[in-house]
Structures are given as C-alpha cells and as structure tokens.
Design a protein around this motif. Structure first.
Motif, short mmCIF file in Angstrom:
data_model
loop_
_atom_site.label_atom_id
_atom_site.label_comp_id
_atom_site.label_asym_id
_atom_site.label_seq_id
_atom_site.Cartn_x
_atom_site.Cartn_y
_atom_site.Cartn_z
N TYR A 1 -3.84 8.99 5.88
CA TYR A 1 -3.55 10.35 5.40
C TYR A 1 -4.71 10.87 4.54
CZ TYR A 1 1.28 10.81 6.94
OH TYR A 1 2.40 10.95 7.69
N LEU A 2 -5.25 10.03 3.69
CA LEU A 2 -6.35 10.44 2.82
C LEU A 2 -7.57 10.85 3.65
CD1 LEU A 2 -7.28 10.69 -0.14
CD2 LEU A 2 -8.18 8.37 0.08
N VAL A 3 -7.91 10.04 4.64
CA VAL A 3 -9.05 10.36 5.51
C VAL A 3 -8.77 11.64 6.29
CG1 VAL A 3 -10.35 9.58 7.55
CG2 VAL A 3 -9.84 7.97 5.70
N LEU A 4 -7.53 11.77 6.78
CA LEU A 4 -7.17 12.98 7.53
C LEU A 4 -7.26 14.23 6.64
CD1 LEU A 4 -6.30 13.86 10.35
CD2 LEU A 4 -3.94 13.56 9.63
N PHE A 5 -6.86 14.12 5.38
CA PHE A 5 -6.99 15.25 4.45
C PHE A 5 -8.45 15.65 4.27
CE2 PHE A 5 -2.61 14.89 2.83
CZ PHE A 5 -2.31 16.25 2.70
N LEU A 6 -9.33 14.65 4.23
CA LEU A 6 -10.75 14.95 4.04
C LEU A 6 -11.38 15.55 5.29
CD1 LEU A 6 -11.79 11.73 2.08
CD2 LEU A 6 -11.40 14.04 1.16
N VAL A 7 -10.93 15.09 6.47
CA VAL A 7 -11.53 15.52 7.74
C VAL A 7 -10.90 16.81 8.26
CG1 VAL A 7 -11.90 14.85 10.15
CG2 VAL A 7 -12.14 13.15 8.33
N ASN A 8 -9.58 16.87 8.25
CA ASN A 8 -8.88 18.03 8.82
C ASN A 8 -7.61 18.28 8.00
OD1 ASN A 8 -7.53 19.92 10.36
ND2 ASN A 8 -8.21 19.03 12.30
N THR A 9 -7.72 19.13 7.02
CA THR A 9 -6.62 19.37 6.08
C THR A 9 -5.38 19.94 6.77
OG1 THR A 9 -8.27 19.80 4.38
CG2 THR A 9 -6.02 20.46 3.88
N ASP A 10 -5.58 20.84 7.74
CA ASP A 10 -4.42 21.43 8.42
C ASP A 10 -3.59 20.38 9.14
OD1 ASP A 10 -5.13 23.93 7.54
OD2 ASP A 10 -6.23 24.45 9.38
N LYS A 11 -4.26 19.48 9.86
CA LYS A 11 -3.53 18.42 10.56
C LYS A 11 -2.89 17.45 9.57
CE LYS A 11 -5.56 18.47 15.06
NZ LYS A 11 -6.00 17.73 16.19
N ALA A 12 -3.55 17.22 8.46
CA ALA A 12 -2.97 16.34 7.45
C ALA A 12 -1.68 16.93 6.89
CB ALA A 12 -3.98 16.09 6.34
N ILE A 13 -1.70 18.23 6.62
CA ILE A 13 -0.49 18.89 6.09
C ILE A 13 0.62 18.83 7.14
CG2 ILE A 13 0.45 21.15 5.41
CD1 ILE A 13 -2.29 21.65 4.04
N LEU A 14 0.27 19.09 8.41
CA LEU A 14 1.26 19.02 9.48
C LEU A 14 1.83 17.60 9.61
CD1 LEU A 14 2.66 20.52 11.81
CD2 LEU A 14 0.73 19.82 13.27
N SER A 15 0.96 16.60 9.48
CA SER A 15 1.41 15.20 9.54
C SER A 15 2.36 14.86 8.40
CB SER A 15 0.21 14.25 9.51
OG SER A 15 -0.59 14.45 10.62
N VAL A 16 2.02 15.32 7.22
CA VAL A 16 2.90 15.05 6.06
C VAL A 16 4.25 15.73 6.25
CG1 VAL A 16 3.21 15.49 3.59
CG2 VAL A 16 1.02 14.64 4.44
N LYS A 17 4.24 16.96 6.77
CA LYS A 17 5.50 17.66 7.03
C LYS A 17 6.34 16.90 8.05
CE LYS A 17 4.21 22.41 5.91
NZ LYS A 17 3.90 23.75 6.43
#
Length: 181
Positions: free
Chosen positions: A21-37
């Motif tokens: 999740y941390l790496v995804l937030f750094l690379v692609n914040t939109d996808k990270a937010i969608l993943s967390v949701k």
C-alpha cells in the motif's frame, strides 16, 4: 528496534500488504485510495459476519459432543457423513471465509478431512439459493449438469485431499494449549 523486528517477523503478511500500500501510494495515489476503499469494504463485511460465526463456532465447541461429530462427520461416517457434509455446506449462508472457523472446530472435534473438503466446497459452489438463480438465468439443464459435475469433482477432490493431508497435520489449538501448560 528488536521488538519491531520481532513483530514484523510475526506479521509478515500484514507487513508485506502495508508496504505494498505504501509503495502504491507513492506510485499511483488514485489506485492506492481505490485499493484502500475496496479493502475497507471487505473488512467491514468481515466485521459484520465474523461475530456471528464465532458465536456458532463457540456453540459447536461447547454444546456438540465430540462423539456426535465423530459418528456423523468422522472418518468412519461413510455415506451418511458425505450426505451430511453436502447438506451442511449447501444450506449455509455467507462467504466461504465464514466456513473456516466452523470447519476448524469440526476438525478439532473429529470430522474427517474429506468431509471438511466437502463442506467447504459445497459452501463455495453448491448453495441452494444460488442453484435456483442459476436455473433461472442459465436454464435447468445447465444448472443440473454443472451441479452433477461439481458434486463428482468435489467427491474426487475430497478423496485426494484426504490422501494428501493427514488429520494430525491440521492446526489443533487444544493440543497447543496442553503443550504450553
């Protein structure tokens, strides 16, 4: 520092997911937010279902004698155990992960590995309400053939898993508690 490393070693999967999740937030914040949701949706679903499952598991643990499980779902239960396992799995409700604590309790009480595979598999793919919807949307012939082939597959799989997994290799918390004391 040592405490942190020990906790990371104990929680490798959680650590790996958190880092992802941390790496995804750094690379692609939109996808990270969608993943967390999406993850929160499943966490919320589990929090709604699992308390009821733990109550059912505790009721089985306390109120169902071991000999009842051994006679009806044990290694020597034969056709009766197979039929009961199909019925138990087919008439269940909820996602498959809800079946795991119940099956663990059944194993602890003496249910055979093959019957546990039947319960889990039928819980996942032979739910009675699902069959009715399947017949409605895909036709009775399709539903019936899939149902027959699925039952044959489950029986084969339960036999193979019972050959490959011994009862002694399943987690048994009761045994661990005795070993610790």
């Amino acid at each position: 520092m040592n405490n942190i490393l020990v906790k990371i070693k104990k929680n490798k999967l959680l650590t790996l997911v958190s880092l992802t999740y941390l790496v995804l937030f750094l690379v692609n914040t939109d996808k990270a937010i969608l993943s967390v949701k999406n993850s929160m949706y499943y966490v919320k679903e589990m929090l709604e279902i699992m308390p009821a499952i733990f109550v059912i598991t505790a009721l089985i643990e306390k109120n169902v004698p071991k000999n009842v499980i051994l006679n009806n779902l044990g290694k020597n239960s034969g056709i009766k155990g197979i039929v009961l396992s199909f019925i138990l799995g087919s008439f269940s409700a909820g996602p498959i992960y809800a079946a795991f604590p119940i099956c663990k309790t059944l194993i602890k009480k003496g249910a055979s590995i093959s019957n546990i595979v039947i319960i889990l598999s039928s819980w996942a793919v032979i739910k009675v309400p699902m069959l009715l919807n399947e017949a409605k949307f895909l036709g009775i012939k399709f539903m019936f053939l899939r149902w027959i082939l699925t039952i044959i597959s489950i029986l084969c799989m339960s036999y193979l898993v019972s050959l490959l997994v011994e009862h002694a290799n399943t987690p048994n918390t009761e045994k661990k508690i005795i070993e610790l004391s």
